[in-house]
Design an enzyme around this catalytic site. Structure first.
Site, mmCIF file in Angstrom:
data_model
loop_
_atom_site.group_PDB
_atom_site.id
_atom_site.type_symbol
_atom_site.label_atom_id
_atom_site.label_comp_id
_atom_site.label_asym_id
_atom_site.label_seq_id
_atom_site.Cartn_x
_atom_site.Cartn_y
_atom_site.Cartn_z
ATOM 1 N N ASP A 225 43.517 46.866 37.490
ATOM 2 C CA ASP A 225 42.204 47.491 38.238
ATOM 3 C C ASP A 225 41.278 47.870 36.861
ATOM 4 O OD1 ASP A 225 41.231 48.975 40.392
ATOM 5 O OD2 ASP A 225 41.283 50.764 39.147
ATOM 6 N N GLU A 291 40.658 42.576 37.025
ATOM 7 C CA GLU A 291 39.397 42.977 37.627
ATOM 8 C C GLU A 291 38.534 43.511 36.598
ATOM 9 O OE1 GLU A 291 37.310 46.339 40.576
ATOM 10 O OE2 GLU A 291 38.547 46.873 39.151
HETATM 11 C C1 NOJ Z 1 38.498 49.115 41.645
HETATM 12 C C2 NOJ Z 1 39.182 48.905 43.050
HETATM 13 O O1 NOJ Z 1 39.154 47.585 43.285
HETATM 14 C C3 NOJ Z 1 38.498 50.103 43.704
HETATM 15 O O2 NOJ Z 1 38.815 50.163 45.076
HETATM 16 C C4 NOJ Z 1 38.615 51.385 43.035
HETATM 17 O O3 NOJ Z 1 37.769 52.566 43.854
HETATM 18 C C5 NOJ Z 1 38.265 51.436 41.605
HETATM 19 N N1 NOJ Z 1 38.627 50.286 41.131
HETATM 20 C C6 NOJ Z 1 38.919 52.723 40.897
HETATM 21 O O4 NOJ Z 1 40.210 52.513 40.697
#
Ligand code: NOJ
Length: 566
Positions: A225, A291
């Site tokens: 993440d 991500e």
């Molecule tokens: C990316 C995640 O996919 C999202 O759902 C989240 O709110 C943010 N990162 C913060 O962790």
């Protein structure tokens, strides 16, 4: 105790499985509810393993299942090495991993290293031990500016400022009567998600222990993440006034104080060594997918250098407008840039953070991501294009992600009642932006029943499903040979049978029609996608293996695609 389970069927017959795996994203709260509390859980996922096997995916990625106060749907983790009670327990997690492997399905977890929950033991100690406590060094506590304002102008991604003072500190200072301003802590997301300080070695050690904990349990990898955000510029420079670089997929090519700092790569070199140490003949490689919302392909490629992460989401593809030239440019750019570092590209068009692509593709170019109800949407057109997209995406070289429900052609739910909205964006923008709940509505499994099969009879899903979801349910579509679910299954089955459809070369072919892309994956396989609004003529071929719309003669309808054997 873990029950006796069949042997794993993922034995490492293909050590490069991750280079072209099709990975199904499970947003756990909304996939299947086993215990009837309205919230999806591990029991639910376990009961749907036969569905996933039948669908034909290689792996699942499960959004955070750790203990969490759920300020951000579980991306606020209170304990990285346990399971949230709402979802189950560690025994169930063990059983699930073994059962998934027994079905031949690999398991990828979500690790959230940029921030913890404010209920994590570390933050609780940092708060309770008070001003100046060494425990605060695990986070970004910094002094206020002289006028009492936050240390920088950095925003929270969910709206409002990215810094907060603890009320406890403010009260303690007021009592002491010294007129001092309390320190602020950084939260690039919700205030309940304080950012970790990766300059502190304890943070490294603990997150690495977390990776080992789950690798020891047999998981096959992690989605990371906010993988581009863990390191901040310690000088804490302000962002230029009016800068919008914090927004997803904004241009961060300039030196940015919190996105894509070079220091993140040191973290990933350490993580790669850990993953590599788990590679064995049973399971093969354990992998990472980042991500990283980094728009410039060269900078994105840094994340997947041979000694760093394995893959990174291709958000340029997700963000691309419905236009042949635009897609071709994105594909060329990504494939060529990642090839230099030897990494495969990943293709993705939906996830739990963006408006579902059926809805986006039903809108005019430039309006795809506008707020609910503010722009005209043609959902039939959106579905036609979404069906064309899956054949396009699954024919491209690399791995692909499917977000739960896209195989049913689910649209964004844009009219959720305001009192059920749970995304922090809704609150933090003073109800200006509804947030991401519309793509997180629970999956319809059956045509009827109170929860459309999401949970037991009479259970109430945490977000209401629109009545129209019944006819899009798995039950309804399983009976229909022309359904979108059937199209996904057929495509995945063909992809399995034809090795050229995974990793490997692709060649663009000349096509004289307007708005049509045509490419081959071997001497025998061609994919044609008609992005235009008029019909196109198919190139010479032996057989139509699969098409997203009905083909008569050699005519490929508007907004559709076909796989051809030539
Ligand atoms: C990316 C995640 O996919 C999202 O759902 C989240 O709110 C943010 N990162 C913060 O962790």
């Amino acid at each position: 105790m873990t029950a006796q389970l069949p042997d794993s069927r993922i034995a490492a017959t293909n050590e490069n499985w991750w280079r072209d795996a099709v990975i199904y994203q499970i947003y756990i709260r909304s996939f299947a509810d086993g215990d009837g509390d309205g919230i999806g859980d591990l029991a639910g996922i376990r009961s749907k393993l036969p569905y996933l096997l039948d669908l034909g995916v290689d792996a699942v990625w499960i959004t955070p299942w750790y203990p969490s106060p759920m300020a951000d749907g579980g991306y606020d983790v209170a304990d990285y090495r346990d399971i949230e009670k709402l979802f189950g327990d560690l025994d169930q997690a063990d059983a699930f991993i073994a059962e998934a492997h027994a079905h031949g399905i690999r398991v990828i977890l979500d690790v959230v290293p940029n921030h913890t929950s404010d209920a994590h033991a570390w933050f609780v100690a940092a708060r309770d031990k008070g001003i100046g406590a060494p425990e605060r060094d695990l986070y970004w506590f910094r002094p206020a500016k002289a006028d009492g304002s936050p240390p920088t102008n950095w925003p929270s991604m969910f709206g409002g400022p990215g810094w907060k003072q603890l009320p406890e500190d403010v009260a303690a200072l007021a009592e002491a009567g010294e007129g001092q301003h309390a320190d602020y802590y950084l939260h690039l997301f919700a205030p309940e998600q304080p950012d970790l300080n990766w300059a502190n070695e304890d943070v490294h050690d603990d997150l690495e222990a977390t990776l080992r904990f789950w690798f020891d349990k047999g998981v096959d990898g992690f989605r990371i993440d906010v993988a581009h955000g863990m390191v901040k510029d310690p000088a804490l420079p302000d962002l230029p006034v009016g800068d919008e670089s914090h927004l997803l997929n904004a241009d961060t090519s300039h030196d940015h104080p919190f996105w894509d700092q070079p220091g993140v790569h040191d973290i990933y070199r350490r993580w790669r060594k850990i993953a590599d140490s788990y590679e064995d003949s049973q399971q093969g490689k354990r992998i990472f997918v980042a991500e990283a919302w980094v728009r410039e392909p060269e900078r994105l490629a840094h994340y997947v250098r041979p000694d760093e992460l394995h893959t990174t989401f291709n958000f340029a593809f997700l963000s691309c407008a419905w236009n042949a030239d635009a897609f071709r440019d994105v594909i060329d750019e990504q494939v060529e840039t990642l090839e230099v570092v030897g990494a495969p590209v990943t293709w993705v068009v939906s996830n739990h953070d963006v408006i579902r692509h059926r809805t986006r593709y039903g809108r005019a170019i430039g309006e795809e991501r506008k707020g609910a109800g503010t722009v005209a949407t043609d959902l039939e057109l959106g579905l036609t294009r979404a069906r064309a997209m899956v054949l396009f995406m699954l024919a491209l070289p690399g791995s692909a992600y499917i977000y739960q429900g896209e195989e049913l052609g689910l649209p964004e739910v844009e009219d959720l009642p305001e009192d059920v909205l749970a995304d922090p964006t809704w609150l933090r923008t003073n109800h200006e932006h509804r947030g991401r709940d519309g793509c997180r509505v629970p999956i319809p499994w059956t045509t009827g029943g109170t929860a459309l099969g999401f949970g037991p009879a009479d259970s109430t899903p945490w977000l209401p499903q629109p009545a129209s979801f019944g006819e899009l349910s798995v039950e309804a579509q399983s009976k229909d040979p022309g359904s979108t679910l059937r199209l996904y299954k057929d495509a995945l089955a063909i992809r399995r049978q034809r090795p050229e459809l995974g990793d490997g070369p692709m060649d663009w072919l000349v096509n004289d029609e307007n708005d049509v892309l045509e490419f081959s994956r071997s001497d025998e396989f061609v994919c044609v996608v008609n992005f235009g609004s008029t019909t196109a003529t198919l190139p010479p071929h032996r057989t139509v293996l699969l098409a997203s719309a009905e083909i008569t003669g050699d005519v490929l309808p508007a907004n559709s695609s076909a796989w051809l054997e030539i």
